[in-house]
Design a protein around this motif. Structure first.
Motif, PDB file in Angstrom:
ATOM      1  N   LEU A   1       0.833  -1.203   0.000  1.00  0.00           N
ATOM      2  CA  LEU A   1       0.000   0.000   0.000  1.00  0.00           C
ATOM      3  C   LEU A   1       0.873   1.261   0.000  1.00  0.00           C
ATOM      4  O   LEU A   1       1.862   1.333   0.739  1.00  0.00           O
ATOM      5  N   PRO A   2       0.487   2.243  -0.807  1.00  0.00           N
ATOM      6  CA  PRO A   2       1.251   3.482  -0.872  1.00  0.00           C
ATOM      7  C   PRO A   2       1.000   4.359   0.356  1.00  0.00           C
ATOM      8  O   PRO A   2      -0.029   4.202   1.027  1.00  0.00           O
ATOM      9  N   GLU A   3       1.928   5.262   0.616  1.00  0.00           N
ATOM     10  CA  GLU A   3       1.772   6.250   1.705  1.00  0.00           C
ATOM     11  C   GLU A   3       1.331   5.586   3.007  1.00  0.00           C
ATOM     12  O   GLU A   3       0.405   6.037   3.684  1.00  0.00           O
ATOM     13  N   ALA A   4       1.961   4.461   3.312  1.00  0.00           N
ATOM     14  CA  ALA A   4       1.632   3.742   4.538  1.00  0.00           C
ATOM     15  C   ALA A   4       2.914   3.159   5.124  1.00  0.00           C
ATOM     16  O   ALA A   4       3.800   2.720   4.389  1.00  0.00           O
ATOM     17  N   GLY A   5       2.991   3.175   6.460  1.00  0.00           N
ATOM     18  CA  GLY A   5       4.113   2.569   7.160  1.00  0.00           C
ATOM     19  C   GLY A   5       3.667   1.288   7.851  1.00  0.00           C
ATOM     20  O   GLY A   5       2.908   0.489   7.284  1.00  0.00           O
ATOM     21  N   HIS A   6       4.129   1.124   9.114  1.00  0.00           N
ATOM     22  CA  HIS A   6       3.880  -0.118   9.845  1.00  0.00           C
ATOM     23  C   HIS A   6       2.408  -0.286  10.238  1.00  0.00           C
ATOM     24  O   HIS A   6       1.925  -1.402  10.369  1.00  0.00           O
ATOM     25  N   LEU A   7       1.702   0.847  10.421  1.00  0.00           N
ATOM     26  CA  LEU A   7       0.283   0.755  10.842  1.00  0.00           C
ATOM     27  C   LEU A   7      -0.632   1.017   9.641  1.00  0.00           C
ATOM     28  O   LEU A   7      -1.526   1.862   9.656  1.00  0.00           O
ATOM     29  N   LEU A   8      -0.374   0.267   8.571  1.00  0.00           N
ATOM     30  CA  LEU A   8      -1.018   0.526   7.279  1.00  0.00           C
ATOM     31  C   LEU A   8      -2.533   0.476   7.322  1.00  0.00           C
ATOM     32  O   LEU A   8      -3.196   1.181   6.557  1.00  0.00           O
ATOM     33  N   ASN A   9      -3.105  -0.339   8.220  1.00  0.00           N
ATOM     34  CA  ASN A   9      -4.578  -0.438   8.261  1.00  0.00           C
ATOM     35  C   ASN A   9      -5.220   0.835   8.787  1.00  0.00           C
ATOM     36  O   ASN A   9      -6.365   1.136   8.461  1.00  0.00           O
ATOM     37  N   LEU A  10      -4.465   1.579   9.621  1.00  0.00           N
ATOM     38  CA  LEU A  10      -4.962   2.860  10.139  1.00  0.00           C
ATOM     39  C   LEU A  10      -4.658   3.969   9.151  1.00  0.00           C
ATOM     40  O   LEU A  10      -5.420   4.907   8.994  1.00  0.00           O
ATOM     41  N   GLU A  11      -3.479   3.839   8.504  1.00  0.00           N
ATOM     42  CA  GLU A  11      -3.014   4.907   7.626  1.00  0.00           C
ATOM     43  C   GLU A  11      -3.742   4.908   6.285  1.00  0.00           C
ATOM     44  O   GLU A  11      -3.962   5.950   5.694  1.00  0.00           O
ATOM     45  N   GLN A  12      -4.074   3.714   5.808  1.00  0.00           N
ATOM     46  CA  GLN A  12      -4.778   3.565   4.518  1.00  0.00           C
ATOM     47  C   GLN A  12      -5.984   2.643   4.707  1.00  0.00           C
ATOM     48  O   GLN A  12      -6.087   1.575   4.094  1.00  0.00           O
ATOM     49  N   PRO A  13      -6.953   3.068   5.554  1.00  0.00           N
ATOM     50  CA  PRO A  13      -8.059   2.156   5.885  1.00  0.00           C
ATOM     51  C   PRO A  13      -8.901   1.746   4.684  1.00  0.00           C
ATOM     52  O   PRO A  13      -9.334   0.599   4.599  1.00  0.00           O
ATOM     53  N   ILE A  14      -9.104   2.661   3.751  1.00  0.00           N
ATOM     54  CA  ILE A  14      -9.986   2.323   2.616  1.00  0.00           C
ATOM     55  C   ILE A  14      -9.312   1.275   1.734  1.00  0.00           C
ATOM     56  O   ILE A  14      -9.906   0.240   1.404  1.00  0.00           O
TER      57      ILE A  14
END
Ligand code: MLT
Length: 263
Positions: A237-250
């Motif tokens: 996923l782009p523009e996401a770090g370790h907490l990708l589900n919070l950072e890129q929820p959609i």
């Protein structure tokens, strides 16, 4: 909600109907991590989200938390909730280590796996020493000191810049862990086995999700898991770090939605 399993009180959410998906949070987090997944997926699945022992609103115990123990808590919760159907298990980071333990112990319960921001390998010697040092810091200075050190490493630079509310949300979540929980996790992760050899035995569909900007667990770890898993598929996923589900929820939920069409 709370229930008693394995002699401790465990807090959890259980929302929606259909295929059960169990979300396991990472270190040193809580079930709050999965708020966007409860919101976005409970209309298409039964979303079950525990606070691991020592985290969030669950009771803590002293001593080491081996990944097998945490997996057995998840299994006991499923028994308590009378979940009969095969489940999808989604683990983020330490949650992924617990997913591997769950696979070893209870594979007959699994229809599929989602491995988010995690790795199959064990800790290096240096990593093990670091676990001891971090546990000592938690005992001497409190969980806030450890959380403070981790906070700048958990998300993408884009998230720090554009979503400050997620940063404070994450800090509050980390501060809700008990000292017992933090130390128990660290010592449990330190002794976890290497699951690399297990990967090519895992025949069930496995979705691997990783943030392109994850610095705690680099994308290369996810690529090696994809190469070794017979039915593994990686989405970065782009523009996401370790907490990708919070950072890129959609995007995260869309990938899971697509994955669910396998079942
Ligand atoms: C996690 O996010 O669960 C941890 O950073 C994993 C680890 O320390 O290996």
């Amino acid at each position: 909600m709370k229930t008693r399993i394995n002699d401790i009180n465990i807090a959890y959410d259980d929302q929606g109907e259909g295929l059960p998906i169990v979300f396991i949070h990472g270190f040193p987090l809580s079930r709050q991590l999965w708020k966007p997944q409860i919101r976005g997926l409970s209309d298409v699945a039964q979303v079950i989200v525990p606070d691991l022992r020592g985290h969030g609103e669950s009771e803590s115990t002293s001593g080491v938390y081996p990944m097998d123990l945490l997996a057995s808590d998840v299994n006991a919760l499923l028994n308590k909730l009378e979940v009969q159907a095969p489940i999808i298990l989604c683990g983020l980071s330490m949650g992924g280590y617990i997913a591997f333990a769950f696979y070893r112990l209870y594979k007959e319960r699994l229809a599929g796996l989602i491995l988010a921001a995690t790795r199959a390998g064990a800790d290096s010697e240096e990593g093990k020493n670091m676990r001891d040092q971090t546990a000592a810091k938690a005992m001497e200075e409190g969980v806030g000191a450890v959380a403070q050190g981790m906070l700048p490493k958990l998300m993408s630079p884009v998230t720090y810049e554009r979503k400050p509310e997620l940063v404070s949300f994450t800090q509050d979540m980390m501060n809700s862990i008990s000292v017992n929980g933090m130390v128990g996790d660290l010592l449990g992760m330190k002794e976890r086995p290497d699951s690399s050899a297990l990967l090519n035995e895992i025949q069930i569909p496995t979705l691997i999700l990783h943030g392109v900007d994850d610095t705690l667990i680099p994308v290369a770890e996810a690529e090696s898991m994809e190469a070794a898993l017979p039915n593994g598929r990686l989405r970065v996923l782009p523009e996401a770090g370790h907490l990708l589900n919070l950072e890129q929820p959609i995007l995260f939920n869309q990938e899971i939605g697509r994955f669910l069409t396998n079942f």
